[in-house]
Design an enzyme around this catalytic site. Sequence first.
Site, PDB file in Angstrom:
ATOM      1  CB  CYS A 118     -51.318  -9.955  32.899  1.00 50.11           C
ATOM      2  SG  CYS A 118     -49.895 -10.772  33.111  1.00 50.11           S
ATOM      3  CG  HIS A 260     -53.816 -13.082  30.573  1.00 45.81           C
ATOM      4  ND1 HIS A 260     -52.969 -12.584  29.423  1.00 45.81           N
ATOM      5  CD2 HIS A 260     -53.370 -13.348  31.735  1.00 45.81           C
ATOM      6  CE1 HIS A 260     -51.789 -13.006  30.337  1.00 45.81           C
ATOM      7  NE2 HIS A 260     -51.905 -13.090  31.288  1.00 45.81           N
ATOM      8  CG  ASN A 290     -48.644 -14.622  31.112  1.00 48.45           C
ATOM      9  OD1 ASN A 290     -48.868 -13.637  30.332  1.00 48.45           O
ATOM     10  ND2 ASN A 290     -49.147 -14.911  32.207  1.00 48.45           N
TER      11      ASN A 290
END
Length: 333
Positions: A118, A260, A290
């Site tokens: 990520c 994020h 996500n």
Amino acid sequence: MNATTRFCARIVGTGMYVPEKVLTNADLEKRIDTSDEWIRTRTGISERRIASKEESSSVLGLHAARAALKDAGLEASEVDMIIVCTSTPDVLFPATACFVQRELRASRAAAYDVSAVCSGFVYGLSIAEQYLKSGRYRHILVIGAEVNSRIVDWDDRSTCILFGDGAGAVVLRREEVAEPVGVLSTHIYSDGSLSELIHVPGGIGLNGFSGGAIDPKQYCIHMMGNQTFKVAVKRMSEVCREALAFNGMEVDAVSLVVPHQANQRIIDAVTEKLAIPAGKVYVNIHKYGNTSAASIPIALCEAREAGRIGEGDLVLLSVVGAGLTWGAALLRW
Ligand code: UT7
């Protein structure tokens, strides 16, 4: 360059692409023991996008890259480097970035992947920043592209609800200016002792493919959600403070935070710790879940298109991901 100017690394184009197929919470209710209400209140997610069979990370990344180049008014032949940030590469090698380079016909570009899960996009941005600020290159394409749906265990309700597919891209240009603009600084970190918090245990280097039948579950995301949540809040707020202090700036100066998009509650906890009002935070987790390395560049692109980022704005990016890795970037748009 004269004595009063310096090289800056400025984002001059953004682009994104998400697959057409939408998987809603209601769809998930039919497959696993969960509810729309649980997913929305615990994560903020309502739906996510799922790549078709033909859509690999390079395909998604290519669409996003073309959009970013168009936005920047740049020909692919002018790109010096292509960095694809992904943890779902098309194949073990060559790098997914090489497929993007081939399709773009970016004839003079170096191309490679960054594997920081990520955190990939902030890591990639940090690499681009160094090459541009040193004066070595003029144009760098940084892409975050993921097909998380291929590595999700669709029987595991604690992870399969979270992830989605997509890609985002930015074009960075070296500019010579008197006042610093663009990427003011990047701050990236890791702690490998926390590698088991989120990981995909299967691979090639450790066990090879010679030891008998392959267990597909080994090629899926395993996550200790609760522990990850706590570390995420701590590290993201810490590194945001560091980015601001490094540039001698106060939280109030920030125009927009683009965090994020892992969990709405993580975003809320981090921004609350930093005393940043919700109105200054860009959130699109409800639409995409996500998307790992693609999450920040997709959000950046949408925020720009929505008029949430304008010239001169101070934009703060922050992220945490498997590794454990984390980072932040402060940008003067
Ligand atoms: O990109 C960075 C990487 N990832 C992250 O940052 C993710 C960080 N973690 C999280 O987002 C959250 O920890 C989750 C959303 C994964 C889980 O939320 P939570 O509030 O931490 O829930 P929990 O794991 O503590 O589980 C609470 C309960 C459990 O039931 P019991 O044991 O209390 O009976 C779970 O089995 O919720 C249950 N549960 C679910 N229930 C309905 C877990 N997943 C689900 C689900 N639907 N999908």
